[in-house]
Write a protein that holds these residues in place. Sequence first.
Motif, PDB file in Angstrom:
ATOM      1  N   GLY A  60      37.785  36.607  48.188  1.00 54.58           N
ATOM      2  CA  GLY A  60      36.918  35.702  47.435  1.00 54.58           C
ATOM      3  C   GLY A  60      36.740  36.164  46.001  1.00 54.58           C
ATOM      4  O   GLY A  60      36.717  35.356  45.073  1.00 54.58           O
ATOM      5  N   GLY A  61      36.631  37.482  45.809  1.00 52.24           N
ATOM      6  CA  GLY A  61      36.498  38.006  44.464  1.00 52.24           C
ATOM      7  C   GLY A  61      37.739  37.763  43.632  1.00 52.24           C
ATOM      8  O   GLY A  61      37.649  37.425  42.438  1.00 52.24           O
ATOM      9  N   LYS A  62      38.899  37.928  44.241  1.00 49.09           N
ATOM     10  CA  LYS A  62      40.149  37.673  43.516  1.00 49.09           C
ATOM     11  C   LYS A  62      40.295  36.187  43.181  1.00 49.09           C
ATOM     12  O   LYS A  62      40.750  35.826  42.082  1.00 49.09           O
ATOM     13  CB  LYS A  62      41.335  38.148  44.351  1.00 49.09           C
ATOM     14  CG  LYS A  62      41.368  39.658  44.560  1.00 49.09           C
ATOM     15  CD  LYS A  62      42.533  40.077  45.430  1.00 49.09           C
ATOM     16  CE  LYS A  62      42.548  41.582  45.638  1.00 49.09           C
ATOM     17  NZ  LYS A  62      43.664  42.016  46.520  1.00 49.09           N
ATOM     18  N   LEU A  63      39.901  35.323  44.129  1.00 52.71           N
ATOM     19  CA  LEU A  63      39.955  33.880  43.865  1.00 52.71           C
ATOM     20  C   LEU A  63      38.982  33.508  42.752  1.00 52.71           C
ATOM     21  O   LEU A  63      39.290  32.666  41.898  1.00 52.71           O
ATOM     22  CB  LEU A  63      39.624  33.112  45.146  1.00 52.71           C
ATOM     23  CG  LEU A  63      39.629  31.585  45.040  1.00 52.71           C
ATOM     24  CD1 LEU A  63      41.004  31.087  44.618  1.00 52.71           C
ATOM     25  CD2 LEU A  63      39.205  30.961  46.367  1.00 52.71           C
ATOM     26  N   LYS A  64      37.826  34.158  42.752  1.00 51.86           N
ATOM     27  CA  LYS A  64      36.834  33.922  41.688  1.00 51.86           C
ATOM     28  C   LYS A  64      37.403  34.282  40.326  1.00 51.86           C
ATOM     29  O   LYS A  64      37.264  33.524  39.355  1.00 51.86           O
ATOM     30  CB  LYS A  64      35.581  34.746  41.988  1.00 51.86           C
ATOM     31  CG  LYS A  64      34.489  34.652  40.947  1.00 51.86           C
ATOM     32  CD  LYS A  64      34.585  35.730  39.875  1.00 51.86           C
ATOM     33  CE  LYS A  64      34.666  37.119  40.405  1.00 51.86           C
ATOM     34  NZ  LYS A  64      34.820  38.110  39.304  1.00 51.86           N
ATOM     35  N   THR A  65      38.065  35.435  40.248  1.00 50.87           N
ATOM     36  CA  THR A  65      38.646  35.879  38.971  1.00 50.87           C
ATOM     37  C   THR A  65      39.704  34.899  38.482  1.00 50.87           C
ATOM     38  O   THR A  65      39.751  34.540  37.298  1.00 50.87           O
ATOM     39  CB  THR A  65      39.261  37.277  39.128  1.00 50.87           C
ATOM     40  OG1 THR A  65      38.239  38.198  39.547  1.00 50.87           O
ATOM     41  CG2 THR A  65      39.864  37.756  37.822  1.00 50.87           C
ATOM     42  N   LEU A  66      40.555  34.450  39.407  1.00 50.24           N
ATOM     43  CA  LEU A  66      41.598  33.498  39.039  1.00 50.24           C
ATOM     44  C   LEU A  66      40.999  32.179  38.566  1.00 50.24           C
ATOM     45  O   LEU A  66      41.421  31.615  37.539  1.00 50.24           O
ATOM     46  CB  LEU A  66      42.524  33.260  40.236  1.00 50.24           C
ATOM     47  CG  LEU A  66      43.630  32.214  40.041  1.00 50.24           C
ATOM     48  CD1 LEU A  66      44.572  32.646  38.924  1.00 50.24           C
ATOM     49  CD2 LEU A  66      44.401  31.992  41.345  1.00 50.24           C
ATOM     50  N   THR A  67      40.001  31.679  39.285  1.00 54.78           N
ATOM     51  CA  THR A  67      39.376  30.403  38.927  1.00 54.78           C
ATOM     52  C   THR A  67      38.663  30.495  37.584  1.00 54.78           C
ATOM     53  O   THR A  67      38.724  29.566  36.757  1.00 54.78           O
ATOM     54  CB  THR A  67      38.389  29.968  40.021  1.00 54.78           C
ATOM     55  OG1 THR A  67      39.040  29.995  41.293  1.00 54.78           O
ATOM     56  CG2 THR A  67      37.869  28.564  39.758  1.00 54.78           C
ATOM     57  N   GLN A  68      37.972  31.621  37.369  1.00 59.69           N
ATOM     58  CA  GLN A  68      37.313  31.825  36.079  1.00 59.69           C
ATOM     59  C   GLN A  68      38.327  31.817  34.937  1.00 59.69           C
ATOM     60  O   GLN A  68      38.098  31.188  33.895  1.00 59.69           O
ATOM     61  CB  GLN A  68      36.555  33.153  36.070  1.00 59.69           C
ATOM     62  CG  GLN A  68      35.217  33.131  36.763  1.00 59.69           C
ATOM     63  CD  GLN A  68      34.511  34.468  36.633  1.00 59.69           C
ATOM     64  OE1 GLN A  68      35.027  35.412  36.032  1.00 59.69           O
ATOM     65  NE2 GLN A  68      33.323  34.567  37.213  1.00 59.69           N
ATOM     66  N   GLY A  69      39.442  32.511  35.132  1.00 63.16           N
ATOM     67  CA  GLY A  69      40.463  32.569  34.086  1.00 63.16           C
ATOM     68  C   GLY A  69      41.030  31.200  33.753  1.00 63.16           C
ATOM     69  O   GLY A  69      41.208  30.850  32.574  1.00 63.16           O
ATOM     70  N   VAL A  70      41.316  30.413  34.803  1.00 62.60           N
ATOM     71  CA  VAL A  70      41.856  29.068  34.574  1.00 62.60           C
ATOM     72  C   VAL A  70      40.826  28.186  33.870  1.00 62.60           C
ATOM     73  O   VAL A  70      41.146  27.459  32.911  1.00 62.60           O
ATOM     74  CB  VAL A  70      42.281  28.432  35.912  1.00 62.60           C
ATOM     75  CG1 VAL A  70      42.678  26.968  35.706  1.00 62.60           C
ATOM     76  CG2 VAL A  70      43.445  29.213  36.527  1.00 62.60           C
ATOM     77  N   ALA A  71      39.570  28.243  34.338  1.00 61.69           N
ATOM     78  CA  ALA A  71      38.528  27.401  33.763  1.00 61.69           C
ATOM     79  C   ALA A  71      38.267  27.747  32.299  1.00 61.69           C
ATOM     80  O   ALA A  71      38.216  26.853  31.434  1.00 61.69           O
ATOM     81  CB  ALA A  71      37.240  27.541  34.571  1.00 61.69           C
TER      82      ALA A  71
END
Length: 302
Positions: free
Chosen positions: A233-244
């Motif tokens: 979940g933390g890795k997905l959060k980082t990826l989503t934050q970067g894209v956003a």
Amino acid sequence: MTGVPASAAGGPSGARRAAASAASGGVSGPQAARAAAGEAEGSAPEASGGGGARAARRSGRDAVSAEDLSGGEAAQSAASGAAGAAADEAEGNGRQRGGKIAAAAVNQASVWNIANLLTMLRLLLVPAFVALMLADGGYDPAWRSLAWAAFAIAMITDLFDGHLARTYNLVTDFGKIADPIADKAIMGAALICLSALGDLPWWVTGVILGRELGITLLRFLVIRYGVIPASRGGKLKTLTQGVAVGMYVLALTGWLATARFWVMAVAVVLTVVTGLDYVKQAIVLRRRGIAERKAALEETEA
């Protein structure tokens, strides 16, 4: 201790000589075990932090029980054999500790490795990103595109430097400190610039940065009990934050501008949920660590 020659001292092998000499000299089983225990306890801390000494003390108790059941010869034999096991444990732990020290020396051999260079590049990109983001008032599409390129390079290096460090054994103290700083710096700079320009609400920036800084502090507070591993979940959060954030950095219009709003909404939700999960992990880790320390202390006193 009667019957133990002075030559028995000096390292794990001294425990064996102490037990053998005591046994051959007619010393009773418990005395031989205590001699071996004392010898191992004196030398084992240097090799294994006391593990051999504890094993030798257990050996002494076993030897006493053996004498009660089957006479002095059995106790002497138990003392000699158990002292040898204690010495083996001390030697094995000493080799293991020596291997860890050697591995640590190799890991710290050079700060100038590829993983750390990528981390330093990411740090240098932070002021460059801010300058590009705010150039010409902060609303020129060309400058915003260049700022997005700097942000994208920083996020990509974040993926590679950690992977390279773990894969090729390039972990250093500098990398442990600089890597999380670089991560928070580039993300924080982007969020603050976007909010300052009016593209992103300040409360979104506050939630994301508050979570990142809070979890980093929490990791340091519980590090004495262990390390909180990065979750999926933390890795997905980082990826989503970067894209956003990347989508907000670009001067998008139309449906892409609408899409970036929803991507950022998902990023905020993941930020909060994963932050609460890390807090839960920290509480469990702390309780487990306290319980293990208490059990180890009771075992030592026994």
